[in-house]
Design a protein around this motif. Structure first.
Motif, short mmCIF file in Angstrom:
data_model
loop_
_atom_site.label_atom_id
_atom_site.label_comp_id
_atom_site.label_asym_id
_atom_site.label_seq_id
_atom_site.Cartn_x
_atom_site.Cartn_y
_atom_site.Cartn_z
N PHE A 195 0.81 -1.22 0.00
CA PHE A 195 0.00 0.00 0.00
C PHE A 195 0.85 1.27 0.00
CE2 PHE A 195 -3.22 -3.04 1.11
CZ PHE A 195 -4.36 -2.53 0.55
N LYS A 208 0.83 2.72 -3.53
CA LYS A 208 -0.47 2.99 -4.16
C LYS A 208 -0.99 4.37 -3.81
CE LYS A 208 -1.80 -1.87 -4.34
NZ LYS A 208 -1.84 -2.05 -5.79
N ASP A 209 -1.89 4.89 -4.66
CA ASP A 209 -2.53 6.19 -4.45
C ASP A 209 -4.04 6.05 -4.50
OD1 ASP A 209 -0.25 7.72 -4.14
OD2 ASP A 209 0.00 8.04 -6.31
N TRP A 210 -4.73 6.96 -3.80
CA TRP A 210 -6.19 6.99 -3.80
C TRP A 210 -6.68 8.02 -4.82
CZ3 TRP A 210 -9.13 3.51 -1.36
CH2 TRP A 210 -8.56 2.79 -0.32
N TYR A 211 -7.74 7.64 -5.56
CA TYR A 211 -8.36 8.54 -6.54
C TYR A 211 -9.86 8.63 -6.25
CZ TYR A 211 -4.18 8.60 -9.54
OH TYR A 211 -2.91 8.80 -10.03
N LYS A 227 -13.99 6.24 -3.58
CA LYS A 227 -12.56 6.27 -3.88
C LYS A 227 -12.11 4.92 -4.40
CE LYS A 227 -11.26 9.85 -0.53
NZ LYS A 227 -10.64 10.78 -1.46
N THR A 228 -11.03 4.95 -5.18
CA THR A 228 -10.46 3.71 -5.71
C THR A 228 -8.94 3.78 -5.59
OG1 THR A 228 -10.43 2.18 -7.58
CG2 THR A 228 -10.33 4.51 -8.11
N LEU A 229 -8.32 2.62 -5.58
CA LEU A 229 -6.89 2.50 -5.32
C LEU A 229 -6.17 2.03 -6.57
CD1 LEU A 229 -5.30 2.82 -2.62
CD2 LEU A 229 -5.42 0.36 -2.38
N THR A 245 -1.87 1.43 -8.26
CA THR A 245 -0.42 1.50 -8.06
C THR A 245 0.14 2.76 -8.70
OG1 THR A 245 -0.37 -0.92 -8.11
CG2 THR A 245 1.74 0.21 -8.33
N ARG A 246 1.02 3.43 -8.01
CA ARG A 246 1.62 4.69 -8.47
C ARG A 246 2.41 4.47 -9.75
NH1 ARG A 246 4.33 5.61 -4.03
NH2 ARG A 246 2.51 6.31 -2.87
#
Length: 304
Positions: A70, A73-76, A91-93, A95-96
Motif C-alpha cells: 500500500f 499505491k494512491d487513492w483517486y 474512492k479507488t486504489l 499502483t503509483r
C-alpha cells in the motif's frame, strides 16, 4: 572306404578353446570391464551432482523482506455524471506510476456498480443498480460515464407472483451518439376492475402483441436521443409508463419496467463530450421536469 569313414566318425572333436577363440574371449572380457567402469563412473558423477542440490541456492532460511504494497499505491476520487444528485461516488486504489506502467492506464476501463439510491439520495430508487465506467483521469479524479443498469434480485423476486402472466421483451437500439444498447423490459398482467376470476392469464396472441408494443416503444424512445438523455428516461421509468398505457387495449399491465440495460458497443472516446456530461448542461433549467407526451395526454384526459 569304410575304414576311413569309420575313423572320421570316431575322431575326437577339436578343442573349442583354440588360440584365436581364447584371445577373442579375453578381449571381450576386457571391453566389458572397461564399459562397466565407465558406467559406474557416469552413475557416480550423476549421483554427486544430485547430492549437492543446495550449491546454487542461498543460505537456508533467508527470506524476502515483507514490503507493504500500500506504500506504492494512491487513492483517486470517482466522479459520477452531473445528472445524478451525488457526484462523489467513492474512492479507488491504484499502483503509483513507475517506469512504463502508468497509473491512469490502470484506472481507465474500471467499472463501478452503485445503487441509484446512493446516487440520488433516495431510498425509493435503491432497487436499481447503475454501472459507471472510468473514461478519463484528471488529476486525482476519475471521470465516469454510464455503462449499464440492472435491478436487484430481491426486487425482481418480489414482482413475480402467482395467477398472472409474466411478459418479457428485449431489443438492440443504437443512440444518436453511436452507443449500441440492449434493453430488457418486463411486465405483468393485472386484474381488471370488478373481475371475479381468480387468474389473470393473457393468451399467447395477446402476449405477442404486447411484446411487439414493448419493442416498438423502446426503439422509438431510445433511438432518437443521446445516451445521457436515454438514461434520464430510464431512471424515472417513463418508458415503462408509456408501454403500460399503450397496452391497455390488449391486456391491462402492471409493474412494467426496463429491468436491464447493457452497452454492447461504444464509440471512440470524446473528451469534450465527457466534460459536458460532468459539467452539466448550463442552458437547461436545473430541476425542471422533462416534457413528455404521455403526461400531456394524461392531463388532457383528466381535464376532459
Amino acid at each position: 572306404f569304410f575304414f576311413f569313414f569309420f575313423l572320421m566318425i570316431r575322431r575326437p572333436p577339436r578343442s573349442t578353446l583354440s588360440s584365436s577363440s581364447a584371445a577373442s574371449d579375453v578381449y571381450k572380457r576386457q571391453v566389458s570391464t572397461q564399459s562397466t567402469g565407465h558406467q559406474q563412473q557416469r552413475s557416480f558423477t550423476r549421483m554427486a551432482v544430485g547430492k549437492n542440490k543446495r550449491l546454487t541456492k542461498g543460505k537456508k532460511g533467508s527470506k524476502k523482506k515483507a514490503i507493504d504494497v500500500f506504500t506504492k499505491k494512491d487513492w483517486y476520487d470517482v466522479k459520477a455524471p452531473a445528472l445524478f444528485s451525488n457526484t462523489n461516488v467513492g474512492k479507488t486504489l491504484v499502483t503509483r506510476t513507475a517506469g512504463t506502467k502508468i497509473a491512469s492506464d490502470g484506472l481507465k476501463g474500471r467499472v463501478f456498480e452503485i445503487s441509484l439510491g446512493d446516487l440520488n439520495k433516495s431510498e425509493d430508487d435503491a432497487f436499481r443498480k447503475i454501472r459507471l465506467r472510468v473514461e478519463d483521469v484528471q488529476g486525482k479524479n476519475c471521470l465516469t460515464n454510464f455503462w449499464g443498469m440492472s435491478f436487484t434480485t430481491d426486487k425482481l423476486r418480489s414482482l413475480v407472483r402467482k395467477w398472472q402472466s409474466l411478459i418479457e421483451a428485449h431489443c438492440d437500439v443504437k443512440t444518436t451518439d453511436g452507443y449500441l444498447l440492449r434493453l430488457f423490459c418486463i411486465g405483468f398482467t393485472k386484474r381488471r376492475q370488478f373481475q371475479l376470476r381468480k387468474t389473470s392469464y393473457a393468451q399467447s396472441a395477446q402476449i405477442r402483441a404486447i411484446r411487439k408494443k414493448m419493442v416498438d416503444i423502446m426503439t422509438k424512445e431510445v433511438s432518437s436521443v443521446e445516451l445521457i438523455k436515454a438514461v434520464e428516461k430510464f431512471i424515472p421509468e417513463y418508458i415503462g409508463k408509456d408501454i403500460q398505457k399503450a397496452c391497455e387495449g390488449i391486456y391491462p399491465l402492471q409493474n412494467v419496467f426496463i429491468r436491464k440495460v447493457k452497452i454492447l458497443k461504444a464509440p471512440k472516446f470524446d473528451a469534450a463530450k465527457l466534460a459536458e456530461i460532468h459539467s452539466g448542461d448550463s442552458t437547461a433549467e436545473v430541476g425542471a421536469k422533462v416534457a413528455r407526451n404521455a403526461e400531456a395526454e394524461l392531463t388532457a384526459e383528466a381535464t376532459a
